[in-house]
Every structure is written in C-alpha cells, then in structure tokens.
Scaffold this active site. Structure first.
Site, PDB file in Angstrom:
ATOM      1  N   SER A  67      -6.630 -18.629 108.813  1.00  0.00           N
ATOM      2  CA  SER A  67      -6.572 -17.176 108.872  1.00  0.00           C
ATOM      3  C   SER A  67      -7.087 -16.563 107.583  1.00  0.00           C
ATOM      4  O   SER A  67      -7.104 -17.232 106.545  1.00  0.00           O
ATOM      5  CB  SER A  67      -5.120 -16.733 109.075  1.00  0.00           C
ATOM      6  OG  SER A  67      -4.921 -16.370 110.402  1.00  0.00           O
ATOM      7  N   GLY A 106      -9.261 -15.915 112.958  1.00  0.00           N
ATOM      8  CA  GLY A 106      -9.079 -16.092 111.519  1.00  0.00           C
ATOM      9  C   GLY A 106     -10.018 -15.286 110.653  1.00  0.00           C
ATOM     10  O   GLY A 106     -10.037 -15.485 109.437  1.00  0.00           O
ATOM     11  N   GLU A 119     -11.151 -15.751 118.940  1.00  0.00           N
ATOM     12  CA  GLU A 119      -9.812 -15.178 119.095  1.00  0.00           C
ATOM     13  C   GLU A 119      -9.360 -14.395 117.864  1.00  0.00           C
ATOM     14  O   GLU A 119      -8.373 -14.761 117.231  1.00  0.00           O
ATOM     15  CB  GLU A 119      -8.798 -16.298 119.335  1.00  0.00           C
ATOM     16  CG  GLU A 119      -9.155 -17.221 120.463  1.00  0.00           C
ATOM     17  CD  GLU A 119      -8.217 -18.411 120.562  1.00  0.00           C
ATOM     18  OE1 GLU A 119      -7.971 -18.849 121.691  1.00  0.00           O
ATOM     19  OE2 GLU A 119      -7.727 -18.890 119.516  1.00  0.00           O
ATOM     20  N   PRO A 120     -10.026 -13.323 117.504  1.00  0.00           N
ATOM     21  CA  PRO A 120      -9.582 -12.561 116.340  1.00  0.00           C
ATOM     22  C   PRO A 120      -8.327 -11.736 116.635  1.00  0.00           C
ATOM     23  O   PRO A 120      -8.187 -11.176 117.724  1.00  0.00           O
ATOM     24  CB  PRO A 120     -10.763 -11.633 116.063  1.00  0.00           C
ATOM     25  CG  PRO A 120     -11.402 -11.446 117.407  1.00  0.00           C
ATOM     26  CD  PRO A 120     -11.219 -12.757 118.130  1.00  0.00           C
ATOM     27  N   CYS A 174      18.641  -6.339 100.117  1.00  0.00           N
ATOM     28  CA  CYS A 174      19.393  -7.053  99.091  1.00  0.00           C
ATOM     29  C   CYS A 174      18.769  -8.409  98.851  1.00  0.00           C
ATOM     30  O   CYS A 174      19.317  -9.444  99.275  1.00  0.00           O
ATOM     31  CB  CYS A 174      20.844  -7.201  99.515  1.00  0.00           C
ATOM     32  SG  CYS A 174      21.735  -5.703  99.181  1.00  0.00           S
ATOM     33  N   GLU A 175      17.610  -8.401  98.206  1.00  0.00           N
ATOM     34  CA  GLU A 175      16.817  -9.617  98.101  1.00  0.00           C
ATOM     35  C   GLU A 175      15.775  -9.347  97.024  1.00  0.00           C
ATOM     36  O   GLU A 175      15.004  -8.399  97.145  1.00  0.00           O
ATOM     37  CB  GLU A 175      16.127  -9.813  99.459  1.00  0.00           C
ATOM     38  CG  GLU A 175      15.449 -11.102  99.707  1.00  0.00           C
ATOM     39  CD  GLU A 175      16.400 -12.152 100.275  1.00  0.00           C
ATOM     40  OE1 GLU A 175      16.285 -13.275  99.821  1.00  0.00           O
ATOM     41  OE2 GLU A 175      17.221 -11.825 101.145  1.00  0.00           O
TER      42      GLU A 175
END
Ligand SMILES: *Cc1c(COP(=O)(O)O)cnc(C)c1O
Length: 478
Positions: A250, A286, A328-329, A403-404
C-alpha cells in the site's frame, strides 16, 4: 539548518528551521502556514475572502454549525473524478496493448452505500472482504457480478452467501477455501468464477520494494504451491479458474515493485496456460497518495502505463497473450476526497530539550476517528479552517482527547502561532482507512460522514449519539 553563527546569519537562513528543532528532515518550514498544498486537498478546497476553508462550495464553519465536530467531509466530485480517472487511465493503458482492464474499488478503504453507488456510476467494480462489506455493496445496488470477494478466512456462511447472490469473482486464499467452495457449488449447482491469490515475494511501500523468495504472511499461496491449488480448482465442476491475483502493498509511489511482482507472477501464469485457459491477471491496489506536501506519488496515468507495459513486456518475453487485467485501488480513489474537521480545545508548549519546543494542539477527536498515526506511524498535515492564522509557524503536534499518549492525529506540522481554543482545524487526506477503522475508545461517539457537492451537504453515515453508545450496554440488571 542554519550553518552560520547568530551574528552573521544571512537573510535566507531566517526562513530555515532553527538548528535545534524537533522537526523531521522531510518537513519544510512553509512560506505560508495557511496554504492548501496541491494534491493533498480535494481540488474544490479553497479559502473564502475572510480566510475560511471552503469545500465544494460550502464554508467549513457552516458545515460545523450544522453537523458539529469532529466531522468527516467527503468531496463527492473528488471521489468521482479520481474513480473515473483511474478507470480511463487503465482502460487506455490496456487498450494500447490490445487488452482490457477492470478497476475494482477496494471497499475496505471506506464503504457506505452512497460511495459504492458513486464509484459504480463512474464505471468501477467493487471489492469486499467480509459479509458486512458484501451486504453494504448489495444494499447500494452494486451488481453482484461486479463484486470481487477477498479474505484469508471467509467463513462457510460468507462463501454460501457470496455464491448464492452471484458474486462475480471470489479470490481464493487457501486450500481449505477451495474445498468449501467445491462443497457449496456441488450442493447448489452454481458455477463460481475464482482467482487464486499468490504471494510474489515482493512487498512494496512508497519508494522502496523488498523482493524475497518467501514471504512470511497470511494471505495467498506461495508461488511454488499455487499450481497445485489451480489444478485442484480445475477438477471441481462448480469452479471456473480465471487467473492469478497478487497485491503487493500500500501507499506505493512507483512502478518498480509492480514490475518485479508481475514478472514473477507471469512465470506461473505462463506455466498454467499449459493446462487450460488463464484469461485474467489481477495485480491488486496500493497506489499511493499525498498526505503531506513532501509526498510525490507517481501520477495515476503514468503508473497505469508503466504497470501495463511491464505486464505486456513480460508476456512478450514468454510468448503468451496479454491477459485481461484488473486493479484494486482503495486509497487512490477516496483518500484525498476526505477532510476531517476538528475544534481545537487546548494548546500547550512543551520544551523537550534546550531550545527545542513543540506545541501540542488538542482536538476533540483523535485515534478513535483516525487510528493511522497510532497504528502505522502515518504522517498527516493540518491547516486552520475557520480562519487564516498570523505569526510565525510553530512546530506542532495535533493530538486527540483520548487517555493514551500515542493518541496522535498529525505528528509533525507547522501551524500559525496564534492558533487558539475554538479554532477549527482541518486534516486533509482522511478519506481512506479512517472512518472504517473508527472505534468508540473512551466512549467517544463516532463522528458523522457528510458528503459535499456543488454547495450542498448530506449525511451519508450518521454520527453516533450517547444513546447509541448506551444502546449496546445491557444494563446493570442484565
Ligand atoms: C487493501 C487492499 C487493496 C487496496 O489497497 P489501497 O492501498 O487502498 O489501494 C487492494 N487489494 C487488496 C487485496 C487489499 O488487501
């Protein structure tokens, strides 16, 4: 970095970041920290005379007055234009080599019925990878024959549903799946077209690709084992083998990884022609987009020309016909069409080491509506939306309200120094892999998604309320 002592600093040095900075090398100090970099924002993005960010003819302040913050805005015309451009670029590239191309929109990037409808109207087919995505595509009226079904662990009931509704192509990922499909088609009498997903050993990302003989990953068949799988499929009366599938990564900026991968897959493709038809080849998605002004993805038409030429060269070298091609974008269709609007809540300057400070700008969303920085270390950019800012640009980090400490939305960006609580902040290129990865972490409701076009706005995915959050809680008497 300014290489001169302070008393003799030449003029041009003052536009460079100070020597002791926390800015990464790729981030340039902008001449104007209010500019909307071309390629990062939807083509419709502009600023009104008073500086307010306008998307598809609607002022961001009006959008927020109606729908609140955080808000994911999707520019419909941008999605349509990119879908259409991808389709016509691959059509033209394929036609130049006497074959045809089909472009599937990778629904996992962002799927709702409205978006599925737009991309189909622009001539794309749709890829799904779960029952849920399949049902959304069907609810949008996508023709089942235009749906591709992926996944390394499709359940029996998912496969039954796919065969029953007549999904066009199932991309087979394991020997067990072949037997599941053999049983289902034997029972129902259906004939299901399948591709076989292979691992080419090439993994590509942005400017690099890695090519190994073996790749340690869960998807697909190693190249050396795929012929056996194809032989088995060819024995099953209910299965029609159509070709190979390979997806190499990707956010890829160039053709080289695709060329190497196609060459490896074509080796097997050519060998399989010895025992029967192999009409198709699917090279996955990708294709990269610009998240910041430092990103320089290869334009889609050049990518299409280069990839299809690589396949045609590989076929010529092996003396085989060029198969019909599929791509397959996901991100390249919808990524740049999305802009997230937040309200600034607090700002805080943190001195990390002598002379080096970073401004933390806290917004009212975060990793619950955009997990990509926390999950992948993804870079984004940001601009003031409710006005333009004044003053020198300040190295800033846009963080959420969770909270991270890893709750980062934009890791590195220069923002105007007068940014303040109540300002609206816009983060571009959030159309792909943000809403689909959204969570209710810390019981923060997921924001609505609003489509904008020609000065009009419409909710395409409803935002969550506190009632929604409590509706799944079975209650204290449960
Ligand atoms: C994720 C995925 C895509 C789409 O990837 P983008 O980077 O969004 O283009 C295409 N095909 C397969 C098999 C995928 O897993």
């Amino acid at each position: 970095m300014c290489p001169f002592p302070p008393e003799i600093v030449p003029d041009w040095c003052s536009v460079l970041p100070p020597a002791d900075t926390l800015a990464p090398d790729w981030l340039a100090l902008p001449a104007d920290a209010n500019d909307l970099a071309a390629g990062v924002w939807p083509a419709s993005a502009s600023r009104d005379d008073d500086g307010t960010l306008v998307l598809a003819g609607i002022r961001s302040t009006d959008l927020v007055a109606t729908y609140g913050t955080p808000l994911l805005v999707i520019d419909e015309q941008e999605v349509r234009a990119r879908a259409n451009f991808l389709r016509s670029a691959f059509d033209a590239a394929a036609a130049a080599h006497g074959t045809a191309a089909r472009v599937y929109y990778a629904g996992k990037a962002f799927l709702c019925t409205a978006v599925a409808r737009w991309v189909v109207e622009e001539g794309l087919a749709v890829d799904v990878c779960t029952r849920g995505e399949l049902e959304v595509a069907l609810a949008a009226g996508v023709a089942p024959s235009s749906i591709g079904f992926h996944g390394n662990n499709k359940s029996v009931s998912e496969l039954e549903r796919a065969v029953e509704v007549g999904v066009g192509t199932i991309i087979v990922d394991s020997a067990i799946e072949i037997e599941r499909l053999a049983a289902i088609t034997a029972r129902t009498g259906a004939v299901q077209q399948v591709l076989v997903r292979v691992i080419s050993g090439v993994h590509a990302e942005t400017h690099e690709f890695l090519a190994t003989a073996h790749e340690d990953q869960k998807f697909g068949f190693p190249l050396g084992e795929a012929a056996e799988a194809v032989a088995r499929i060819r024995e099953v009366p209910g299965l029609e083998f159509r070709g190979l599938h390979c997806h190499i990564g990707s956010q890829i900026f160039g053709v080289a990884g695709f060329r190497e991968s196609a060459s490896r897959v074509l080796e097997l493709h050519a060998a399989l022609l010895g025992d029967g038809p192999v009409p198709q080849l699917n090279l996955g998605g990708g294709f990269g987009i610009a998240y910041t002004s430092a990103d320089d993805p290869t334009p889609i038409d050049e990518l299409a020309t280069g990839i299809v030429a690589a396949v045609a060269d590989g076929c010529a070298a092996r003396g085989i016909p060029v198969p019909s091609l599929s791509f397959e974008p996901g991100r390249a269709v919808i990524g740049t069409a999305g802009v997230t609007l937040y309200e600034v809540g607090t700002t805080k300057d943190v001195t990390v080491r002598s002379g080096a400070t970073r401004r933390y700008v806290s917004v009212d969303g975060g990793m619950s509506d955009n997990a990509r920085a926390a999950l992948y270390g993804a870079e984004y950019s940001a601009r003031l939306a409710s006005r333009t800012g004044d003053g020198d640009a300040v190295l800033s980090r846009v963080v959420g309200k969770h909270c991270e400490s890893g709750d980062v939305v934009v890791d590195h960006e220069y923002l105007p120094s007068d940014i303040a609580p109540g300002d609206l902040l816009a983060v571009p290129a959030t159309g792909a892999y943000c809403a689909p990865l959204a969570s209710n972490y810390n019981h923060v409701p997921r924001p609505p998604v609003v489509a904008v076009r020609d000065g009009r706005a419409a909710v395409i995915v409803r935002g969550e309320s506190v009632d929604d959050l409590l509706s799944r809680d079975a209650g204290v008497d449960a």
